[in-house]
Design a protein around this motif. Structure first.
Motif, short mmCIF file in Angstrom:
data_model
loop_
_atom_site.label_atom_id
_atom_site.label_comp_id
_atom_site.label_asym_id
_atom_site.label_seq_id
_atom_site.Cartn_x
_atom_site.Cartn_y
_atom_site.Cartn_z
N TYR A 105 0.85 -1.19 0.00
CA TYR A 105 0.00 0.00 0.00
C TYR A 105 0.88 1.24 0.00
O TYR A 105 2.04 1.22 0.43
CB TYR A 105 -0.92 -0.02 1.23
N ALA A 106 0.31 2.34 -0.46
CA ALA A 106 1.02 3.61 -0.56
C ALA A 106 1.45 4.12 0.82
O ALA A 106 0.88 3.72 1.85
CB ALA A 106 0.12 4.64 -1.22
N PRO A 107 2.43 5.01 0.86
CA PRO A 107 2.82 5.61 2.14
C PRO A 107 1.66 6.40 2.74
O PRO A 107 1.09 7.27 2.08
CB PRO A 107 3.98 6.54 1.75
N GLU A 108 1.30 6.08 3.95
CA GLU A 108 0.25 6.80 4.67
C GLU A 108 0.71 6.85 6.13
O GLU A 108 0.89 5.81 6.76
CB GLU A 108 -1.09 6.08 4.53
N GLN A 109 0.91 8.02 6.66
CA GLN A 109 1.67 8.21 7.88
C GLN A 109 1.22 7.33 9.05
O GLN A 109 2.04 6.78 9.78
CB GLN A 109 1.63 9.68 8.29
N ASN A 110 -0.08 7.19 9.23
CA ASN A 110 -0.59 6.46 10.39
C ASN A 110 -1.23 5.12 10.04
O ASN A 110 -1.92 4.53 10.87
CB ASN A 110 -1.61 7.33 11.12
N PHE A 111 -0.98 4.64 8.81
CA PHE A 111 -1.61 3.40 8.38
C PHE A 111 -1.13 2.19 9.18
O PHE A 111 -1.87 1.21 9.34
CB PHE A 111 -1.35 3.18 6.88
#
Length: 408
Positions: A28-34
């Protein structure tokens, strides 16, 4: 890119941990709090499996290349895939992802906004679960403009009048030769009631609405009201230009609100928002949506668990968390009713208005080719010759649909 693939492949090769517990690899794409969402879903599994968050490159093109190469090789180390909304037809037609059926399909479809849901379908079948979406709004300086323009014509004339008065006047948006320019044009085409390709995704159309959109884009780009760097501007460039006080108007995504709140709170006091301008004064705009969908790889050794993980990652609870903490608008409509959304998205009503009747980009397995042709043919926008450009694009898009002469 080859180095990235080499580094990631050993990590993903193991389908189980050392204790025999399956590992579900989520790309999955970079997402700060994923990672917090991943940890919550792993905790709910109660030891039946582990979840590994494999962060993809930041750029969408790089994300796609990495996944396509590995899926084409039948890589079994990928389970859940975060797909840009434009990739569903390509991945489904190549049989790289599994269909969502039965109760799984019902769960995904129930309460999900129609536009994002359509982006997860191909040939009437559901191949992904919408995780988040996105749409652009009109942002304007209320200390300069008393009422937001309702149409592109009104906005252009308002900017010209402000310029003549020596006031801040620029209309700031994305005009670089990349996907953002395609999104801008697609929104104009849909708002004009036009089509770029047919519904089946097999034939280039470029009808009267598409020609009207070309004329409007050319008029806008040559009116002397854009930022001097318009043809090099992408999303964050536009945010920074407006945030530094250069514009009276900005067409951009909701992320700009949180950014202004942090970096330019004094400016934000005078910034308001409205629905994206229409082309026809009697017809509301249709704005191109973005976002990501969760799909399950055909080559996953644990498809049942992968479906379970994908459903958890995009459920209402986690969409709310990601919306509030990472600024990605939900695809499940009832999430917008949560009180937490009021502070994070004071513009949620305008977002929902657009999401209920959005535009989607041309739906074809050859979308990458079509996008490449469009971004090149539209750039620079001030040089567009509507009829001539439409005829050229019609030929080139047809070649792109047939994978002729374009490198995906």
């Amino acid at each position: 890119m080859a180095t990235t693939l080499t580094l990631l492949a050993p990590l993903a090769a193991c389908g189980s941990g050392g204790d025999g517990i399956p590992t579900i690899n989520v790309y999955y794409a970079p997402e700060q709090n994923f990672q917090q969402v991943v940890d919550q879903c792993a905790g709910q599994a109660q030891g039946r499996y582990q979840i590994a968050y494999r962060i993809l490159p930041r750029g969408a093109d790089d994300q796609r290349v990495q996944m396509v190469r590995r899926l084409a090789a039948g890589d079994t180390g990928m389970d859940v895939l975060g797909l840009d909304v434009t990739w569903t037809p390509e991945f489904a037609s190549a049989e790289w992802i599994l269909e969502w059926t039965g109760d799984r399909r019902t769960e995904v479809e129930t309460g999900t906004l129609a536009g994002p849901l359509e982006s997860a379908r191909y040939q009437g079948k559901l191949y992904a679960a919408p995780k988040n979406t996105n749409t652009q709004l009109l942002w304007y300086r209320s200390d300069i403009v008393s009422e937001p323009p309702k149409t592109w014509d009104e906005m252009i004339k308002a900017a010209e009048a402000l310029k003549a008065q020596g006031k801040t006047y620029q209309v700031i948006t994305m005009g670089a030769q990349y996907e953002g320019l395609v999104v801008l044009y697609n929104t104009l085409v849909a708002s004009a009631g036009g089509m770029i390709i047919n519904e089946a995704g097999t034939e280039a159309v470029m009808d009267a609405g598409a020609v009207q959109a070309l004329a409007l884009l050319q008029r806008f780009a040559s009116a002397g009201i854009t930022n001097p760097s318009f043809t090099n501007t992408q999303e964050d460039d536009a945010r920074l230009q407006f945030q530094s006080g250069q514009g009276a108007f900005q067409l951009n995504y909701p992320f700009v609100y949180a950014a202004m709140a942090e970096a330019a709170p004094d400016l934000l006091k005078n910034v308001k928002w409205a629905r994206y301008p229409a082309v026809d004064p009697n017809v509301p705009s249709k704005v191109t949506i973005g976002g990501y969908n969760m799909a399950v790889s055909r080559y996953s050794p644990h498809p049942e668990l992968a479906f379970e993980v994908a459903a958890c990652l995009r459920n209402a609870e986690h969409q709310l968390f990601s919306a509030v903490h990472d600024g990605v608008p939900p695809t499940i409509e009832r999430v917008y009713d949560d009180p937490q959304m009021d502070e994070a998205y004071p513009m949620k009503n305008e977002i929902l208005e657009e999401l209920r009747d959005p535009a989607v980009r041309p739906r074809t397995p050859a979308y990458q080719n079509v996008s490449t042709v469009l971004s090149a043919g539209l750039s620079p926008p001030q040089d567009i010759e509507p009829e001539k450009t439409a005829n050229k694009l019609r030929r080139e898009i047809q070649d792109a649909l047939e994978s002729k002469g374009v490198l995906p």
